[in-house]
Design a protein around this motif. Structure first.
Motif, PDB file in Angstrom:
ATOM      1  N   ALA A  35       0.851  -1.206   0.000  1.00 36.83           N
ATOM      2  CA  ALA A  35       0.000   0.000   0.000  1.00 36.83           C
ATOM      3  C   ALA A  35       0.877   1.243   0.000  1.00 36.83           C
ATOM      4  N   ASP A  74      -3.634   2.688   2.913  1.00 40.76           N
ATOM      5  CA  ASP A  74      -4.579   1.568   2.908  1.00 40.76           C
ATOM      6  C   ASP A  74      -5.827   1.877   2.099  1.00 40.76           C
ATOM      7  N   GLU A  75      -6.363   3.075   2.232  1.00 42.02           N
ATOM      8  CA  GLU A  75      -7.611   3.400   1.548  1.00 42.02           C
ATOM      9  C   GLU A  75      -7.430   3.363   0.037  1.00 42.02           C
ATOM     10  N   GLU A  89      -7.075  -0.265  -1.147  1.00 43.55           N
ATOM     11  CA  GLU A  89      -8.341  -1.000  -1.182  1.00 43.55           C
ATOM     12  C   GLU A  89      -9.183  -0.581  -2.377  1.00 43.55           C
ATOM     13  N   TRP A 143      -7.380  -2.240  -5.574  1.00 42.36           N
ATOM     14  CA  TRP A 143      -7.393  -3.700  -5.708  1.00 42.36           C
ATOM     15  C   TRP A 143      -8.729  -4.330  -5.345  1.00 42.36           C
ATOM     16  N   GLY A 144      -9.671  -3.524  -4.879  1.00 45.60           N
ATOM     17  CA  GLY A 144     -10.990  -4.073  -4.562  1.00 45.60           C
ATOM     18  C   GLY A 144     -11.682  -4.716  -5.753  1.00 45.60           C
ATOM     19  N   GLU A 150      -9.254 -12.432   0.425  1.00 48.86           N
ATOM     20  CA  GLU A 150      -8.927 -11.338   1.341  1.00 48.86           C
ATOM     21  C   GLU A 150      -7.750 -10.544   0.779  1.00 48.86           C
ATOM     22  N   ILE A 151      -7.899  -9.213   0.784  1.00 48.33           N
ATOM     23  CA  ILE A 151      -6.825  -8.316   0.371  1.00 48.33           C
ATOM     24  C   ILE A 151      -6.232  -7.693   1.635  1.00 48.33           C
ATOM     25  N   THR A 207      -3.572  -4.995   2.999  1.00 43.14           N
ATOM     26  CA  THR A 207      -2.725  -3.844   2.630  1.00 43.14           C
ATOM     27  C   THR A 207      -1.565  -3.766   3.620  1.00 43.14           C
TER      28      THR A 207
END
Length: 597
Positions: A44, A48-49, A52, A55-56, A72-73, A75
């Motif tokens: 990351a 983190d945001e 996400e 890669w979400g 599960e991802i 970061t």
């Protein structure tokens, strides 16, 4: 952070083939993949945001493609990813090329695909770095002008945020750790570098290529120093280009899961918001960079040798003492290793002896069961055979009673009847004694015996157990004094098996073809004992597998007799062979036993 991907013809072709491959391999992979949680660690670098958000969509695509798995991802930063990978708590990792090369050497990471972000001419040339400075710093024109300035970086481990520019400075003879006034590590997210340059706390900063262009709030305040001309890149870059980020497996990642994830990622629809992937790129350029900088897997290149340290810092006496200490430590270490190795060898020998003991016990049990199996097959008519001497004993006893009742009992008649009763009782006892001896379980013992005697005893046992025993002709062509070391009971078991097989093969044939011939002769490899029947012979397909366990031509057979006989022959250093008779119908089974003068 995500970029609008471009899809060259090769990429579209790969994805089309991947979709087909998904359909073809879905069935074959389904059985080998158990439902599980798939953990993907992602570097990351923008926080983190942002990670996400980037890669979400990929996680959503994997959940739809692999519905039996929980995706599960995670970061992570550099240290966190290395620690989770080391503990085996992630199955895949997505990180920058430099970090991947380090984990490849350290933890056995192995790339399966390369990100196709759409930056650069191809996934093999998509990642670069930019040196940003405040707009209007006209005195800064080249990378060499950074000497003596304050510079912000994410960390010394950052690939696009430090190491790529470090290589360019190294080519100019500059060392950031020595030639900068300050080298400040600000950590993730990388936007902190832009903030430090914009607020004037540093003179320059190293960031990943295209980050500045994706932040319009800095467009008027910052600019890229010494941009390289590259019309295919779409943004300013101060370094050479390197392969894009890989997705990699670890040593513990199941191969079937790796294939399934790779196929799923390659089949990402072109219209999907998820990142797109291509076949793995060549990361040799990253290795070359690390080798030049002597970092990562190549850090050992800059480690000084003991000899160079001794020459530079220690007098000759200190060197001698150091070598002496090293020799003592080495000797102690060798002694310890020898002791450990000796203990391991001792344990291995003890384990081998235990295995051999169990194998011998199992072999003796198998031989015992084989003998009982032969007795079970032959003892169907045992009652009839014993009934004859018992009936004769009864008849003579009744004759004595009748003569006594009629007052005609004479001494001669009494002696004759008693003699016959004794003979018939000895006959019955002999039959039972032979069976008892053959059936008892005992440890194998080899003694010198004449093969002819062993064969004669076996033939007598065989004929004594059958009500209508076939004629058995024994042809002993061995020297009368010849004796060999053998376990008589085991050899009797082999010969009895061969006689029983010959009897079974010919019992439905005319009387003249029920005869069995046993021939004792010398062979090139020792002493041969051949049992020949006159039956219909064997099918060649059966003959080729004759000595395999559980292969039988009898409706109620177990298929273990010849297999056990073969092991007994080999345990004696001999062999057992089967050949069709050359002078008529039937088979010849020959037991070869070695004879040492």
């Amino acid at each position: 952070m995500s970029f609008a991907p471009t899809f060259p013809f090769a990429g579209r072709l790969i994805r089309t083939l991947a979709i087909c491959l998904t359909v073809l391999t879905a069935c074959s992979n389904a059985w080998s993949l158990e439902a599980s949680t798939v953990r993907i660690g992602v570097l990351a670098y923008l926080g983190d945001e942002a990670a996400e958000m980037e890669w979400g969509p990929m996680a959503a695509h994997l959940r739809a493609t692999l519905p039996d798995h929980t995706i599960e991802i995670l970061t992570l930063d550099h240290a966190g990813m290395r620690e989770l990978a080391r503990r085996g708590e992630i199955d895949f990792l997505i990180t920058n090329p430099g970090h991947y090369v380090e984990l490849e050497a350290e933890l056995g990471a192995s790339r399966i695909l390369t990100l196709e972000s759409g930056i650069g001419p191809s996934p093999a040339a998509s990642v670069g770095s930019a040196v940003v400075v405040r707009a209007g710093r006209d005195e800064l024109r080249t990378l060499a002008d950074l000497r003596g300035l304050r510079v912000a970086v994410v960390s010394p481990e950052a690939f696009g945020g430090f190491q790529l520019i470090w290589r360019e400075l190294h080519a100019l003879g500059l060392d950031p750790r020595r030639d900068f006034r300050e080298l400040r590590s600000v950590g993730f997210p990388m936007d902190r570098v832009l903030e430090a340059v914009a607020n004037g706390s540093v003179d320059a900063g190293f960031v990943r290529a295209c980050l500045l262009e994706s932040r319009p709030e800095y467009a008027d305040r910052l600019q890229v120093l010494a941009p390289r001309p590259d019309p295919d890149l779409g943004c300013a870059v101060s370094s050479r280009l390197y392969p894009d980020w890989p997705i990699a497996t670890l040593r513990h990642t199941p191969p079937a899961l790796a294939r399934a994830v790779a196929v799923a990622l390659l089949s990402t629809p072109e219209t999907s918001a998820a990142p797109h992937w291509a076949v793995p790129a060549d990361y040799q350029s990253v290795h070359e960079m690390f080798r030049e900088l002597q970092i990562g897997p190549y850090a050992y290149l800059r480690a000084p040798t003991l000899m160079s340290l001794a020459e530079r810092y220690w007098p000759a006496l200190a060197v001698l003492v150091t070598m002496l200490i090293a020799w003592v430590l080495y000797t102690v270490r060798v002694e310890h290793l020898v002791h450990v190795r000796t203990s391991e060898l001792r344990e291995a020998l003890a384990a081998r002896d235990a295995i051999e003991t169990r194998m011998r016990a199992n072999q003796e049990q198998a031989e015992h069961m084989g003998r009982l199996s032969v007795l079970g097959e032959l003892s169907g008519t045992l009652a009839h055979e014993l009934n004859q001497p018992l009936a004769a004993i009864g008849n003579y006893a009744q004759s004595l009673v009748r003569r006594a009742d009629a007052d005609r009992l004479t001494e001669a008649a009494t002696r004759e009847a008693a003699t016959e009763i004794v003979q018939q009782a000895e006959r019955a006892a002999g039959i039972l004694a032979g069976i008892r001896t053959f059936a008892r379980k005992r440890v194998g013992e080899r003694t010198p015996r004449r093969p002819g005697e062993v064969v004669a005893e076996t033939v007598a046992l065989f004929r004594g157990m059958l009500a209508q025993a076939p004629e058995v002709e024994v042809h002993d062509r061995l020297p009368p004094s010849l004796a060999i070391e053998l376990d008589a009971l085991q050899i009797q078991q082999v010969i009895l098996n061969l006689l029983k097989n010959g009897y079974d093969a010919s019992q439905d044939l005319p009387p003249e073809r029920r005869r069995l011939d046993v021939t004792l002769h010398t062979d090139d490899d020792g002493v041969g004992i051949s049992v020949r029947d006159h039956g219909p012979g064997l099918d060649p397909a059966v003959g080729a597998r004759l000595f395999e366990p559980f292969l039988t031509t009898k409706p109620d057979g177990l298929g273990l007799g010849l297999s056990i006989c073969k092991r007994i022959a080999e345990a004696h250093g001999g062999r057992l062979r089967a050949t069709p008779a050359a002078d008529g119908p039937g088979m010849i089974f020959t037991l070869i036993l070695p004879h040492h003068e």
